[in-house]
Design a protein around this motif. Structure first.
Motif, short mmCIF file in Angstrom:
data_model
loop_
_atom_site.label_atom_id
_atom_site.label_comp_id
_atom_site.label_asym_id
_atom_site.label_seq_id
_atom_site.Cartn_x
_atom_site.Cartn_y
_atom_site.Cartn_z
N THR A 67 4.08 7.23 -5.83
CA THR A 67 4.41 6.48 -5.90
C THR A 67 4.89 5.08 -5.11
O THR A 67 3.12 4.98 -5.02
N GLN A 68 4.60 4.33 -4.85
CA GLN A 68 5.32 3.28 -4.58
C GLN A 68 4.64 3.47 -2.46
O GLN A 68 3.38 2.86 -2.12
N SER A 69 5.06 4.49 -2.05
CA SER A 69 5.29 4.90 -1.08
C SER A 69 4.38 5.97 -0.49
O SER A 69 3.39 5.32 0.38
N SER A 70 3.42 6.66 -1.51
CA SER A 70 2.56 6.88 -1.02
C SER A 70 1.28 6.30 -1.00
O SER A 70 0.04 6.19 -0.46
N LEU A 71 1.56 4.88 -2.13
CA LEU A 71 0.36 4.24 -2.31
C LEU A 71 -0.24 3.13 -1.57
O LEU A 71 -1.27 3.17 -0.51
N GLU A 72 1.02 2.93 -1.22
CA GLU A 72 0.75 2.00 0.20
C GLU A 72 0.36 2.40 1.80
O GLU A 72 -0.41 2.13 3.01
N LYS A 73 0.97 3.82 1.90
CA LYS A 73 0.67 4.83 2.71
C LYS A 73 -0.89 5.13 2.50
O LYS A 73 -2.20 5.00 3.68
N ARG A 74 -1.73 5.42 1.87
CA ARG A 74 -3.02 5.79 1.27
C ARG A 74 -4.04 4.14 1.62
O ARG A 74 -4.76 4.43 2.16
N VAL A 75 -3.81 3.32 1.31
CA VAL A 75 -3.56 1.57 1.55
C VAL A 75 -4.00 1.74 3.08
O VAL A 75 -4.50 0.78 3.74
N GLY A 76 -2.70 1.93 3.44
CA GLY A 76 -2.55 1.83 5.12
C GLY A 76 -3.62 2.57 5.66
O GLY A 76 -4.08 1.59 6.31
N ASP A 77 -3.94 3.91 5.63
CA ASP A 77 -4.75 4.31 6.32
C ASP A 77 -6.57 3.76 6.00
O ASP A 77 -6.99 4.12 7.15
N GLN A 78 -6.62 3.84 4.57
CA GLN A 78 -8.03 2.86 4.50
C GLN A 78 -8.46 1.64 5.34
O GLN A 78 -9.33 1.40 6.15
N ILE A 79 -7.52 0.61 5.24
CA ILE A 79 -7.71 -0.14 6.35
C ILE A 79 -7.56 0.09 7.96
O ILE A 79 -8.30 -0.76 8.39
#
Length: 218
Positions: A118-130
């Protein structure tokens, strides 16, 4: 990354139509679930615009190893704040451009669904990586010193021969100095991170399922 002797299909298993989650590893008491592993694979597939079901056993195992390493790092550099929203949005936009079918919102939603995201799960994962990468860089950056001699050595011993083989005119050192310095700093960062992770693993209690025989300590 050290590959684990495990294999896993990307799609979650199910019984009677219900998704069954399970623990696939434990890192100093912190469990990693099958769903965590599947999402790591889905994110990697999406980030590289590849078929989410195309991973080999070795690639799946490498993804699990990355989850273990990420947990070890989080134990050392616990985040105190979220990644900047602007950086997360910019990275998600970059990933979206990798998929031509995502030019429309309908195509974007359909593609995310195909990857099980989902967009929220993708955003969370990207945020965690950054966030995690920033913490790691802050921790290791002070130990990285690239002097002029190292840059000149790389320029004469590697860059110029490579350009000659490619038939390209040699670039003056003054033009590529900054790029070479950044490259060498990145290499040093990777070396330091590899050593750090190896030390963390050696001092940690990591359990993974042994093939049909219970658990073992890594």
């Amino acid at each position: 990354m050290v590959a684990l002797a495990l294999g896993m299909a990307l799609a979650p298993s199910s019984v009677g139509g219900e998704i069954v989650d399970r623990v696939v590893t434990s890192v100093n008491g912190h469990v990693v679930l099958q769903s965590d592993w599947e999402q790591e694979l889905a994110i990697e597939a999406f980030s590289n615009a590849r078929d989410p079901y195309s991973f080999t056993s070795a690639e799946r195992n490498a993804a699990l190893d990355r989850l273990i390493d990420q947990q070890l790092l989080r134990e050392q550099v616990r985040p105190s704040e979220s990644a900047p929203a602007g950086q997360v949005a910019a990275r998600v936009a970059e990933l979206r451009k990798l998929h031509p079918e995502c030019a429309t919102d309908e195509g974007w939603r359909a593609t995310l669904q195909r990857y099980g995201l989902t967009q929220s799960s993708l955003e969370k994962r990207v945020g965690d990586q950054i966030q995690l990468m920033k913490l790691v860089e802050d921790r290791l950056q002070p130990s990285i010193q690239i002097d002029q001699r190292a840059v000149e050595t790389y320029y004469h011993d590697q860059l110029l021969p490579d350009m000659k083989r490619a038939g390209s005119p040699p670039a003056p050192l003054t033009e590529v100095f900054g790029q070479i310095k950044d490259l060498l700093a990145e290499r040093k960062m990777n070396e330091l991170l590899a050593v750090w992770l190896a030390n963390l693993r050696s001092g940690s209690h990591i359990l993974t399922p042994e093939s049909g025989t219970g658990e073992r300590t890594r």
